[in-house]
Design a protein around this motif. Structure first.
Motif, short mmCIF file in Angstrom:
data_model
loop_
_atom_site.label_atom_id
_atom_site.label_comp_id
_atom_site.label_asym_id
_atom_site.label_seq_id
_atom_site.Cartn_x
_atom_site.Cartn_y
_atom_site.Cartn_z
N MET A 180 0.83 -1.21 0.00
CA MET A 180 0.00 0.00 0.00
C MET A 180 0.86 1.26 0.00
N LYS A 181 1.91 1.26 0.82
CA LYS A 181 2.79 2.42 0.87
C LYS A 181 3.55 2.60 -0.45
N SER A 182 3.98 1.50 -1.04
CA SER A 182 4.71 1.57 -2.30
C SER A 182 3.82 2.10 -3.42
N ILE A 183 2.57 1.63 -3.44
CA ILE A 183 1.63 2.10 -4.46
C ILE A 183 1.32 3.58 -4.26
N ALA A 184 1.18 4.01 -3.00
CA ALA A 184 0.93 5.43 -2.73
C ALA A 184 2.07 6.29 -3.25
N LEU A 185 3.30 5.83 -3.05
CA LEU A 185 4.46 6.57 -3.57
C LEU A 185 4.46 6.57 -5.10
N GLY A 186 4.13 5.42 -5.68
CA GLY A 186 4.09 5.32 -7.13
C GLY A 186 3.04 6.23 -7.73
N LYS A 187 1.86 6.29 -7.11
CA LYS A 187 0.79 7.17 -7.60
C LYS A 187 1.21 8.63 -7.50
N GLU A 188 1.91 8.97 -6.41
CA GLU A 188 2.36 10.35 -6.22
C GLU A 188 3.38 10.75 -7.26
N ASN A 189 4.26 9.82 -7.63
CA ASN A 189 5.35 10.14 -8.54
C ASN A 189 5.02 9.88 -10.01
N PHE A 190 4.20 8.86 -10.26
CA PHE A 190 3.97 8.46 -11.65
C PHE A 190 2.49 8.43 -12.05
N GLY A 191 1.60 8.52 -11.07
CA GLY A 191 0.18 8.41 -11.39
C GLY A 191 -0.23 6.97 -11.61
N LEU A 192 -1.49 6.78 -11.94
CA LEU A 192 -1.99 5.43 -12.21
C LEU A 192 -1.67 5.02 -13.64
N PRO A 193 -1.64 3.72 -13.93
CA PRO A 193 -1.39 3.27 -15.31
C PRO A 193 -2.43 3.83 -16.28
N GLU A 194 -2.01 4.03 -17.50
CA GLU A 194 -2.92 4.50 -18.54
C GLU A 194 -4.04 3.48 -18.74
N LYS A 195 -5.26 3.99 -18.94
CA LYS A 195 -6.40 3.11 -19.16
C LYS A 195 -6.91 3.24 -20.59
N GLU A 196 -7.26 2.11 -21.17
CA GLU A 196 -7.95 2.11 -22.46
C GLU A 196 -9.45 2.03 -22.20
N GLU A 197 -10.23 2.47 -23.18
CA GLU A 197 -11.67 2.28 -23.08
C GLU A 197 -11.97 0.79 -23.07
N HIS A 198 -12.79 0.37 -22.10
CA HIS A 198 -13.03 -1.07 -21.92
C HIS A 198 -13.79 -1.64 -23.11
N ILE A 199 -13.29 -2.75 -23.63
CA ILE A 199 -13.95 -3.48 -24.72
C ILE A 199 -14.72 -4.64 -24.11
N PHE A 200 -16.03 -4.62 -24.29
CA PHE A 200 -16.87 -5.71 -23.79
C PHE A 200 -17.26 -6.62 -24.95
N THR A 201 -16.93 -7.89 -24.83
CA THR A 201 -17.33 -8.86 -25.86
C THR A 201 -18.10 -9.99 -25.19
N HIS A 202 -18.81 -10.75 -26.02
CA HIS A 202 -19.49 -11.95 -25.53
C HIS A 202 -19.45 -12.99 -26.64
#
Length: 205
Positions: A180-202
């Motif tokens: 949790m602490k490592s992720i908090a530092l990562g978010k502070e320094n680098f932000g969250l990973p880039e997200k793509e628009e979700h593709i829903f298939t069936h």
């Protein structure tokens, strides 16, 4: 740091509570705020796929699920503890998790998740996998320990005699704090990973 802890056992002082309390001792010692919610002694209806949560932002059934949702949103990590009765998490735990995850539409990316599983003898690894699926479908890193996150006991309090199981719980809590602490530092320094628009298939073509 805040951790939400779910006790899915019907017994407030059973072996699931014993394992979770071993983690809470570590959280307290490290200054991590933990919030324990006892779910297993509640009557929890199953999801009926009504879609109300998409309109109102909460489940149509006004119960422990909606009460817990804000705590989940605030938390940096989620611990789900469940007993094993028939090679699976007990019914209340699954019903609760289905509705909690389905009805909460806030971003859960990089909240960390840990399943804790208690049994007399068998079924723990299958249940451990079952709980982890709620995390991995929501981009929540799964916290590991020195062994699978389980402990053994039948009568209330017997899990405390499982020395390896209790050590696994303490190690799990320490690893969770670090992640949790490592992720908090990562978010502070680098932000969250880039997200793509979700593709829903069936599979109906």
């Amino acid at each position: 740091m805040k951790v939400l802890i779910i006790n899915g056992s019907p017994h407030a002082k059973g072996n699931t509570a014993t394992a979770l309390n071993e983690m809470i001792k570590v959280f307290d010692a490290e200054g991590v705020e933990s919030n324990l919610v006892h779910v297993g002694n509640k009557v929890v209806r199953g999801c009926v796929a009504c879609g109300n949560c998409y309109k109102t932002g909460q489940c149509i059934f006004k119960d422990i699920v909606n009460e817990t949702a804000p705590l989940f949103e605030e938390a940096d990590g989620l611990v789900v503890g469940t007993p094993v009765y028939y090679a699976s998490a007990n019914g209340t735990t699954i019903t609760f998790l289905d509705r909690l995850f389905f009805s909460t539409h806030f971003d859960k990316t990089m909240k960390v998740g840990a399943g804790v599983v208690i049994a007399r003898r068998a079924g723990t690894t299958a249940t451990f996998d079952e709980i982890n699926k709620y995390f991995t479908i929501n981009q929540m890193p799964v916290v590991s320990s020195q062994y699978w996150n389980n402990a053994f006991g039948r009568e209330p309090g017997q899990a405390a005699q499982d020395a390896e199981g209790m050590q696994t719980m303490r190690t799990l809590a320490r690893n969770m704090i670090f992640l949790m602490k490592s992720i908090a530092l990562g978010k502070e320094n680098f932000g969250l990973p880039e997200k793509e628009e979700h593709i829903f298939t069936h599979f109906i073509r």
